[in-house]
Design a protein around this motif. Structure first.
Motif, PDB file in Angstrom:
ATOM      1  N   GLU A 183      -3.099   4.610 -14.829  1.00 42.60           N
ATOM      2  CA  GLU A 183      -3.807   3.346 -14.681  1.00 42.60           C
ATOM      3  C   GLU A 183      -2.847   2.167 -14.864  1.00 42.60           C
ATOM      4  N   THR A 184      -1.886   2.307 -15.822  1.00 43.91           N
ATOM      5  CA  THR A 184      -0.974   1.206 -16.083  1.00 43.91           C
ATOM      6  C   THR A 184       0.196   1.169 -15.112  1.00 43.91           C
ATOM      7  N   ALA A 185       0.381   2.245 -14.339  1.00 43.89           N
ATOM      8  CA  ALA A 185       1.550   2.325 -13.455  1.00 43.89           C
ATOM      9  C   ALA A 185       1.299   1.728 -12.093  1.00 43.89           C
TER      10      ALA A 185
ATOM     11  N   ARG B 273       0.828  -1.207   0.000  1.00 43.43           N
ATOM     12  CA  ARG B 273       0.000   0.000   0.000  1.00 43.43           C
ATOM     13  C   ARG B 273       0.860   1.254   0.000  1.00 43.43           C
ATOM     14  N   TRP B 274       1.940   1.204   0.802  1.00 41.91           N
ATOM     15  CA  TRP B 274       2.837   2.357   0.828  1.00 41.91           C
ATOM     16  C   TRP B 274       3.500   2.554  -0.528  1.00 41.91           C
ATOM     17  N   GLN B 275       3.933   1.447  -1.169  1.00 37.41           N
ATOM     18  CA  GLN B 275       4.564   1.519  -2.482  1.00 37.41           C
ATOM     19  C   GLN B 275       3.587   2.060  -3.526  1.00 37.41           C
ATOM     20  N   ARG B 276       2.335   1.594  -3.439  1.00 38.16           N
ATOM     21  CA  ARG B 276       1.328   2.055  -4.389  1.00 38.16           C
ATOM     22  C   ARG B 276       1.096   3.556  -4.252  1.00 38.16           C
TER      23      ARG B 276
ATOM     24  N   PRO C 215       2.167  -4.236  -9.029  1.00 38.82           N
ATOM     25  CA  PRO C 215       1.506  -5.550  -9.080  1.00 38.82           C
ATOM     26  C   PRO C 215       0.795  -5.916  -7.784  1.00 38.82           C
ATOM     27  N   CYS C 216       1.128  -5.274  -6.678  1.00 38.43           N
ATOM     28  CA  CYS C 216       0.493  -5.626  -5.414  1.00 38.43           C
ATOM     29  C   CYS C 216      -0.744  -4.787  -5.156  1.00 38.43           C
ATOM     30  N   TYR C 217      -1.269  -4.158  -6.202  1.00 40.37           N
ATOM     31  CA  TYR C 217      -2.471  -3.341  -6.019  1.00 40.37           C
ATOM     32  C   TYR C 217      -3.636  -4.191  -5.548  1.00 40.37           C
ATOM     33  N   GLN C 218      -3.722  -5.413  -6.122  1.00 40.71           N
ATOM     34  CA  GLN C 218      -4.779  -6.315  -5.702  1.00 40.71           C
ATOM     35  C   GLN C 218      -4.343  -7.052  -4.443  1.00 40.71           C
TER      36      GLN C 218
END
Length: 385
Positions: free
Chosen positions: A359-361, A337-340, A364-367
Protein backbone atom coordinates in the motif's frame (compact mmCIF):
# COMPACT_ATOMS: atom_id res chain seq x y z
CA UNK A 1 26.36 8.22 -83.81
CA UNK A 2 29.16 8.44 -81.24
CA UNK A 3 29.97 4.75 -80.82
CA UNK A 4 31.99 4.42 -84.09
CA UNK A 5 34.17 7.38 -83.04
CA UNK A 6 36.67 5.29 -81.12
CA UNK A 7 39.35 7.99 -81.04
CA UNK A 8 37.03 10.68 -79.65
CA UNK A 9 38.56 11.85 -76.36
CA UNK A 10 36.66 15.06 -75.49
CA UNK A 11 33.02 15.98 -75.97
CA UNK A 12 30.84 18.89 -74.81
CA UNK A 13 27.05 18.80 -74.46
CA UNK A 14 24.44 21.35 -73.36
CA UNK A 15 23.10 18.87 -70.76
CA UNK A 16 24.94 16.53 -68.43
CA UNK A 17 22.59 13.62 -69.16
CA UNK A 18 23.72 13.43 -72.81
CA UNK A 19 27.09 12.10 -71.64
CA UNK A 20 25.43 8.68 -71.34
CA UNK A 21 25.22 8.62 -75.16
CA UNK A 22 29.02 8.49 -75.32
CA UNK A 23 30.17 6.42 -72.33
CA UNK A 24 33.49 5.50 -74.00
CA UNK A 25 34.64 9.13 -74.26
CA UNK A 26 37.33 9.89 -71.68
CA UNK A 27 36.32 13.50 -70.97
CA UNK A 28 32.67 14.60 -71.23
CA UNK A 29 31.46 18.01 -70.12
CA UNK A 30 29.44 19.00 -68.15
CA UNK A 31 30.13 16.12 -65.77
CA UNK A 32 27.40 17.10 -63.31
CA UNK A 33 24.05 18.88 -63.21
CA UNK A 34 24.47 19.82 -59.54
CA UNK A 35 22.41 16.83 -58.39
CA UNK A 36 24.08 13.89 -60.12
CA UNK A 37 27.62 13.37 -61.33
CA UNK A 38 29.19 11.26 -64.06
CA UNK A 39 29.60 8.45 -61.50
CA UNK A 40 26.81 8.85 -58.95
CA UNK A 41 23.10 9.71 -58.81
CA UNK A 42 23.83 11.97 -55.81
CA UNK A 43 27.04 13.82 -56.58
CA UNK A 44 27.82 15.00 -53.04
CA UNK A 45 28.73 12.76 -50.09
CA UNK A 46 26.71 15.06 -47.81
CA UNK A 47 23.63 14.48 -49.98
CA UNK A 48 24.18 10.70 -49.93
CA UNK A 49 24.25 10.64 -46.14
CA UNK A 50 21.51 13.22 -45.69
CA UNK A 51 18.99 11.42 -47.90
CA UNK A 52 19.11 8.41 -45.54
CA UNK A 53 19.01 10.56 -42.39
CA UNK A 54 16.02 12.59 -43.61
CA UNK A 55 14.23 9.42 -44.79
CA UNK A 56 14.69 7.78 -41.38
CA UNK A 57 13.63 10.87 -39.38
CA UNK A 58 10.55 11.44 -41.57
CA UNK A 59 9.36 7.82 -41.58
CA UNK A 60 10.15 7.11 -37.91
CA UNK A 61 8.59 10.34 -36.61
CA UNK A 62 5.36 9.93 -38.54
CA UNK A 63 5.00 6.20 -37.82
CA UNK A 64 5.65 6.90 -34.12
CA UNK A 65 2.88 9.50 -34.02
CA UNK A 66 0.46 7.18 -35.85
CA UNK A 67 1.22 4.41 -33.35
CA UNK A 68 1.03 6.65 -30.27
CA UNK A 69 -2.22 8.31 -31.38
CA UNK A 70 -3.70 4.85 -31.99
CA UNK A 71 -2.77 3.69 -28.47
CA UNK A 72 -3.53 6.85 -26.48
CA UNK A 73 -7.09 8.04 -25.94
CA UNK A 74 -7.79 11.05 -28.13
CA UNK A 75 -9.36 14.22 -26.74
CA UNK A 76 -11.00 14.79 -30.12
CA UNK A 77 -11.31 11.76 -32.40
CA UNK A 78 -11.86 13.78 -35.58
CA UNK A 79 -8.79 15.91 -34.95
CA UNK A 80 -6.74 12.78 -34.16
CA UNK A 81 -7.91 11.18 -37.44
CA UNK A 82 -6.80 14.28 -39.37
CA UNK A 83 -3.36 14.19 -37.72
CA UNK A 84 -2.94 10.48 -38.54
CA UNK A 85 -3.89 11.13 -42.17
CA UNK A 86 -1.38 13.99 -42.25
CA UNK A 87 1.30 11.62 -40.91
CA UNK A 88 0.46 9.09 -43.64
CA UNK A 89 0.95 11.79 -46.30
CA UNK A 90 4.21 12.98 -44.74
CA UNK A 91 5.45 9.40 -44.45
CA UNK A 92 5.28 9.12 -48.26
CA UNK A 93 8.00 11.78 -48.45
CA UNK A 94 10.21 9.54 -46.32
CA UNK A 95 9.46 6.61 -48.65
CA UNK A 96 10.43 8.80 -51.62
CA UNK A 97 13.77 9.75 -50.00
CA UNK A 98 14.39 6.11 -49.09
CA UNK A 99 14.05 5.00 -52.73
CA UNK A 100 16.29 7.86 -53.93
CA UNK A 101 18.93 6.51 -51.54
CA UNK A 102 18.40 2.93 -52.74
CA UNK A 103 18.83 3.83 -56.43
CA UNK A 104 21.83 6.01 -55.58
CA UNK A 105 23.49 2.91 -54.11
CA UNK A 106 22.40 0.80 -57.10
CA UNK A 107 23.99 3.15 -59.67
CA UNK A 108 27.07 3.99 -57.58
CA UNK A 109 30.13 4.42 -59.80
CA UNK A 110 28.32 3.89 -63.13
CA UNK A 111 25.47 6.41 -63.20
CA UNK A 112 26.48 7.83 -66.58
CA UNK A 113 25.60 4.52 -68.24
CA UNK A 114 22.15 4.47 -66.66
CA UNK A 115 21.16 8.15 -66.38
CA UNK A 116 18.74 8.35 -69.32
CA UNK A 117 17.29 4.89 -68.71
CA UNK A 118 16.72 5.80 -65.03
CA UNK A 119 15.04 9.16 -65.71
CA UNK A 120 12.74 7.58 -68.31
CA UNK A 121 11.94 4.54 -66.15
CA UNK A 122 8.67 3.68 -64.43
CA UNK A 123 10.48 3.65 -61.08
CA UNK A 124 11.59 7.29 -61.44
CA UNK A 125 8.09 8.41 -62.39
CA UNK A 126 6.56 6.42 -59.53
CA UNK A 127 8.73 7.93 -56.79
CA UNK A 128 8.31 11.39 -58.33
CA UNK A 129 4.54 10.85 -58.24
CA UNK A 130 4.78 9.80 -54.55
CA UNK A 131 6.80 12.91 -53.66
CA UNK A 132 4.33 15.21 -55.45
CA UNK A 133 1.35 13.42 -53.85
CA UNK A 134 2.91 13.69 -50.38
CA UNK A 135 3.77 17.35 -50.84
CA UNK A 136 0.35 18.48 -52.07
CA UNK A 137 -1.76 16.37 -49.68
CA UNK A 138 0.35 17.64 -46.78
CA UNK A 139 -0.09 21.28 -47.85
CA UNK A 140 -3.85 20.91 -48.30
CA UNK A 141 -4.24 19.07 -44.97
CA UNK A 142 -2.22 21.71 -43.10
CA UNK A 143 -4.42 24.39 -44.62
CA UNK A 144 -7.57 22.52 -43.57
CA UNK A 145 -6.29 21.96 -40.00
CA UNK A 146 -5.35 25.64 -39.78
CA UNK A 147 -8.79 26.80 -40.94
CA UNK A 148 -10.42 24.41 -38.46
CA UNK A 149 -8.38 25.92 -35.61
CA UNK A 150 -9.14 29.41 -36.91
CA UNK A 151 -12.91 28.81 -36.68
CA UNK A 152 -12.67 27.28 -33.20
CA UNK A 153 -10.48 29.99 -31.67
CA UNK A 154 -11.62 33.15 -33.46
CA UNK A 155 -15.34 32.17 -33.52
CA UNK A 156 -15.63 29.97 -30.41
CA UNK A 157 -19.42 30.23 -30.11
CA UNK A 158 -20.23 29.46 -33.75
CA UNK A 159 -21.54 26.11 -34.97
CA UNK A 160 -19.05 25.88 -37.83
CA UNK A 161 -17.12 22.89 -36.51
CA UNK A 162 -17.15 19.97 -38.98
CA UNK A 163 -18.81 16.70 -37.99
CA UNK A 164 -17.69 13.16 -38.68
CA UNK A 165 -19.25 13.00 -42.15
CA UNK A 166 -17.94 16.41 -43.21
CA UNK A 167 -14.43 15.57 -41.99
CA UNK A 168 -14.45 12.27 -43.89
CA UNK A 169 -15.58 14.00 -47.09
CA UNK A 170 -12.90 16.70 -46.73
CA UNK A 171 -10.11 14.16 -46.12
CA UNK A 172 -11.20 12.01 -49.07
CA UNK A 173 -11.44 15.12 -51.28
CA UNK A 174 -7.94 16.26 -50.29
CA UNK A 175 -6.43 12.87 -51.17
CA UNK A 176 -8.34 12.80 -54.45
CA UNK A 177 -7.20 16.31 -55.38
CA UNK A 178 -3.60 15.48 -54.46
CA UNK A 179 -3.76 12.30 -56.56
CA UNK A 180 -5.13 14.24 -59.56
CA UNK A 181 -2.45 16.95 -59.25
CA UNK A 182 0.32 14.33 -59.18
CA UNK A 183 -1.21 12.13 -61.91
CA UNK A 184 -2.16 14.73 -64.55
CA UNK A 185 1.40 15.04 -65.98
CA UNK A 186 1.54 11.25 -66.41
CA UNK A 187 -1.65 11.13 -68.49
CA UNK A 188 -0.35 13.01 -71.54
CA UNK A 189 3.36 12.64 -72.24
CA UNK A 190 3.03 14.47 -75.57
CA UNK A 191 1.99 17.64 -73.73
CA UNK A 192 4.03 17.40 -70.50
CA UNK A 193 7.01 15.41 -71.77
CA UNK A 194 8.92 13.43 -69.15
CA UNK A 195 7.54 15.55 -66.30
CA UNK A 196 9.16 13.67 -63.40
CA UNK A 197 12.34 12.60 -65.20
CA UNK A 198 14.08 15.95 -65.60
CA UNK A 199 16.74 15.17 -62.97
CA UNK A 200 18.17 12.24 -61.07
CA UNK A 201 15.95 12.70 -58.01
CA UNK A 202 12.75 12.72 -60.13
CA UNK A 203 11.21 15.80 -58.48
CA UNK A 204 9.55 18.31 -60.86
CA UNK A 205 10.87 21.73 -59.79
CA UNK A 206 11.38 22.62 -63.50
CA UNK A 207 13.69 25.56 -62.85
CA UNK A 208 15.68 25.18 -66.10
CA UNK A 209 15.05 27.73 -68.87
CA UNK A 210 15.06 24.92 -71.46
CA UNK A 211 12.18 23.02 -69.85
CA UNK A 212 8.98 22.07 -71.67
CA UNK A 213 6.75 25.22 -71.48
CA UNK A 214 3.62 23.25 -70.51
CA UNK A 215 5.45 21.26 -67.81
CA UNK A 216 7.11 24.41 -66.48
CA UNK A 217 3.77 26.26 -66.44
CA UNK A 218 2.05 23.41 -64.60
CA UNK A 219 4.85 23.19 -62.01
CA UNK A 220 4.72 26.97 -61.52
CA UNK A 221 0.93 26.88 -61.13
CA UNK A 222 1.22 24.26 -58.37
CA UNK A 223 4.20 25.60 -56.43
CA UNK A 224 3.78 29.33 -57.01
CA UNK A 225 -0.02 29.30 -57.24
CA UNK A 226 -1.77 26.71 -55.06
CA UNK A 227 1.02 26.29 -52.48
CA UNK A 228 1.67 30.02 -52.15
CA UNK A 229 -2.05 30.70 -51.56
CA UNK A 230 -2.13 27.90 -48.95
CA UNK A 231 0.94 29.37 -47.21
CA UNK A 232 -0.59 32.85 -47.09
CA UNK A 233 -3.84 31.41 -45.69
CA UNK A 234 -1.86 29.63 -42.93
CA UNK A 235 0.10 32.79 -42.03
CA UNK A 236 -3.06 34.96 -41.96
CA UNK A 237 -5.04 32.41 -39.93
CA UNK A 238 -2.37 31.94 -37.26
CA UNK A 239 -1.89 35.72 -37.01
CA UNK A 240 -5.65 36.14 -36.47
CA UNK A 241 -5.72 33.33 -33.90
CA UNK A 242 -2.90 34.83 -31.88
CA UNK A 243 -4.49 38.29 -31.98
CA UNK A 244 -7.79 36.81 -30.78
CA UNK A 245 -6.07 34.97 -27.91
CA UNK A 246 -4.10 38.11 -27.03
CA UNK A 247 -7.30 40.17 -26.82
CA UNK A 248 -8.89 37.55 -24.56
CA UNK A 249 -5.80 37.63 -22.32
CA UNK A 250 -6.06 41.43 -21.92
CA UNK A 251 -9.66 41.13 -20.70
CA UNK A 252 -8.96 38.20 -18.37
CA UNK A 253 -8.87 38.65 -14.61
CA UNK A 254 -6.07 36.16 -13.95
CA UNK A 255 -3.49 37.97 -16.09
CA UNK A 256 -0.48 35.99 -14.95
CA UNK A 257 -1.95 32.57 -15.79
CA UNK A 258 -3.43 33.88 -19.00
CA UNK A 259 -0.14 35.46 -20.08
CA UNK A 260 1.69 32.16 -19.51
CA UNK A 261 -0.80 30.32 -21.70
CA UNK A 262 -0.66 33.00 -24.39
CA UNK A 263 3.12 32.78 -24.58
CA UNK A 264 2.96 28.98 -24.90
CA UNK A 265 0.39 29.21 -27.69
CA UNK A 266 2.35 31.97 -29.44
CA UNK A 267 5.53 29.89 -29.36
CA UNK A 268 3.75 26.91 -30.87
CA UNK A 269 2.07 29.02 -33.55
CA UNK A 270 5.41 30.65 -34.38
CA UNK A 271 7.19 27.32 -34.94
CA UNK A 272 4.33 26.02 -37.11
CA UNK A 273 4.46 29.09 -39.37
CA UNK A 274 8.28 29.16 -39.26
CA UNK A 275 8.57 25.53 -40.43
CA UNK A 276 6.15 26.23 -43.28
CA UNK A 277 8.14 29.32 -44.27
CA UNK A 278 11.44 27.43 -44.04
CA UNK A 279 10.07 24.76 -46.36
CA UNK A 280 8.19 26.80 -48.95
CA UNK A 281 9.84 30.23 -49.26
CA UNK A 282 13.04 28.80 -50.87
CA UNK A 283 10.87 26.91 -53.37
CA UNK A 284 8.86 30.06 -54.12
CA UNK A 285 12.12 31.96 -54.71
CA UNK A 286 13.45 29.25 -57.06
CA UNK A 287 10.25 29.36 -59.12
CA UNK A 288 10.19 33.19 -59.23
CA UNK A 289 13.85 33.32 -60.35
CA UNK A 290 13.17 30.73 -63.05
CA UNK A 291 10.25 32.85 -64.32
CA UNK A 292 12.63 35.83 -64.46
CA UNK A 293 14.90 33.65 -66.64
CA UNK A 294 17.65 33.54 -64.02
CA UNK A 295 19.85 30.46 -64.35
CA UNK A 296 19.32 28.24 -61.28
CA UNK A 297 22.33 26.01 -60.49
CA UNK A 298 21.45 22.34 -60.17
CA UNK A 299 23.20 22.27 -56.80
CA UNK A 300 20.46 24.49 -55.36
CA UNK A 301 17.76 22.14 -56.68
CA UNK A 302 19.43 19.15 -55.01
CA UNK A 303 19.58 20.89 -51.62
CA UNK A 304 15.97 22.04 -51.98
CA UNK A 305 14.73 18.50 -52.69
CA UNK A 306 16.84 16.62 -50.13
CA UNK A 307 16.89 19.12 -47.25
CA UNK A 308 14.25 21.83 -47.58
CA UNK A 309 11.24 20.01 -49.06
CA UNK A 310 11.14 17.26 -46.35
CA UNK A 311 11.38 19.79 -43.47
CA UNK A 312 7.61 19.99 -43.05
CA UNK A 313 7.19 16.21 -43.30
CA UNK A 314 9.81 15.70 -40.59
CA UNK A 315 8.58 18.48 -38.24
CA UNK A 316 4.80 18.05 -38.56
CA UNK A 317 4.64 15.10 -36.10
CA UNK A 318 6.51 17.16 -33.52
CA UNK A 319 4.56 20.39 -34.03
CA UNK A 320 1.07 18.86 -34.25
CA UNK A 321 1.42 16.08 -31.67
CA UNK A 322 4.52 15.92 -29.49
CA UNK A 323 4.33 19.61 -28.47
CA UNK A 324 0.65 19.59 -27.49
CA UNK A 325 -0.07 19.69 -23.75
CA UNK A 326 -2.80 17.03 -23.94
CA UNK A 327 -0.54 14.54 -25.74
CA UNK A 328 2.30 15.10 -23.26
CA UNK A 329 -0.07 14.60 -20.34
CA UNK A 330 -1.42 11.39 -21.83
CA UNK A 331 2.12 10.05 -22.38
CA UNK A 332 3.04 10.93 -18.78
CA UNK A 333 -0.08 9.18 -17.51
CA UNK A 334 0.73 6.12 -19.62
CA UNK A 335 4.28 6.05 -18.21
CA UNK A 336 2.92 6.45 -14.67
CA UNK A 337 0.58 3.50 -15.12
CA UNK A 338 3.40 1.39 -16.50
CA UNK A 339 5.65 2.40 -13.58
CA UNK A 340 2.91 1.61 -11.09
CA UNK A 341 2.33 -1.84 -12.59
CA UNK A 342 6.06 -2.53 -12.62
CA UNK A 343 6.52 -1.56 -8.94
CA UNK A 344 3.43 -3.48 -7.77
CA UNK A 345 4.59 -6.56 -9.69
CA UNK A 346 8.05 -6.28 -8.15
CA UNK A 347 6.59 -5.84 -4.65
CA UNK A 348 4.34 -8.85 -5.16
CA UNK A 349 7.31 -11.05 -5.93
CA UNK A 350 9.54 -9.85 -3.10
CA UNK A 351 6.98 -9.29 -0.34
CA UNK A 352 3.94 -11.42 -1.06
CA UNK A 353 3.01 -11.62 2.61
CA UNK A 354 3.24 -7.90 3.34
CA UNK A 355 0.14 -6.03 2.25
CA UNK A 356 1.11 -2.95 4.24
CA UNK A 357 4.29 -2.43 2.21
CA UNK A 358 2.40 -2.77 -1.03
CA UNK A 359 0.00 0.00 0.00
CA UNK A 360 2.86 2.39 0.84
CA UNK A 361 4.91 1.46 -2.24
CA UNK A 362 2.52 2.99 -4.71
CA UNK A 363 4.33 5.60 -6.82
CA UNK A 364 3.34 9.26 -6.47
CA UNK A 365 1.63 9.21 -9.87
CA UNK A 366 -0.95 6.68 -8.72
CA UNK A 367 -3.52 9.44 -8.56
CA UNK A 368 -4.52 11.34 -11.67
CA UNK A 369 -2.19 14.36 -12.06
CA UNK A 370 -3.63 17.68 -11.00
CA UNK A 371 -2.58 19.43 -14.18
CA UNK A 372 -5.33 17.61 -16.08
CA UNK A 373 -7.65 20.38 -14.96
CA UNK A 374 -7.05 22.74 -17.87
CA UNK A 375 -8.58 26.07 -18.72
CA UNK A 376 -9.53 26.55 -22.37
CA UNK A 377 -8.57 29.73 -24.20
CA UNK A 378 -11.31 32.06 -25.32
CA UNK A 379 -13.86 29.29 -24.85
CA UNK A 380 -12.07 27.25 -27.48
CA UNK A 381 -11.47 23.56 -27.62
CA UNK A 382 -8.63 22.84 -25.13
CA UNK A 383 -6.73 20.76 -27.69
CA UNK A 384 -5.58 24.03 -29.26
CA UNK A 385 -4.02 25.34 -26.07
Amino acid sequence: MFLPMENLSHIYFTKFQYCSYAPHVRSCKPNTDGISSFEDLLANIVLRVSVWVMAFITCFGNLLVIGMRSLIRAENNLHAACIKVLCCADCLMGVYLFFVGVFDVKFRGQYNRNALLWMESVECRTIGFLAMLSSEVSVLLLTYLTLEKFLVIVFPFSNLRPGKLQTGVVLASIWLLGFIIAAVPLMNEDVFGNYYGRNGVCFPLHSDRQENPTAKGYSTGIFLGLNLVAFLVIVFSYSSMFFSIYKTGINATDLRSRLHKDVAVANRFFFIVFSDALCWIPIFLVKILSLLKVEIPGTISSWVVIFILPINSALNPILYTLTTSFFREQVELLLCRWQRRHILKKDRKSLTSSTIFMETARPPCYQQPGYFQRVSLNGADPRYA
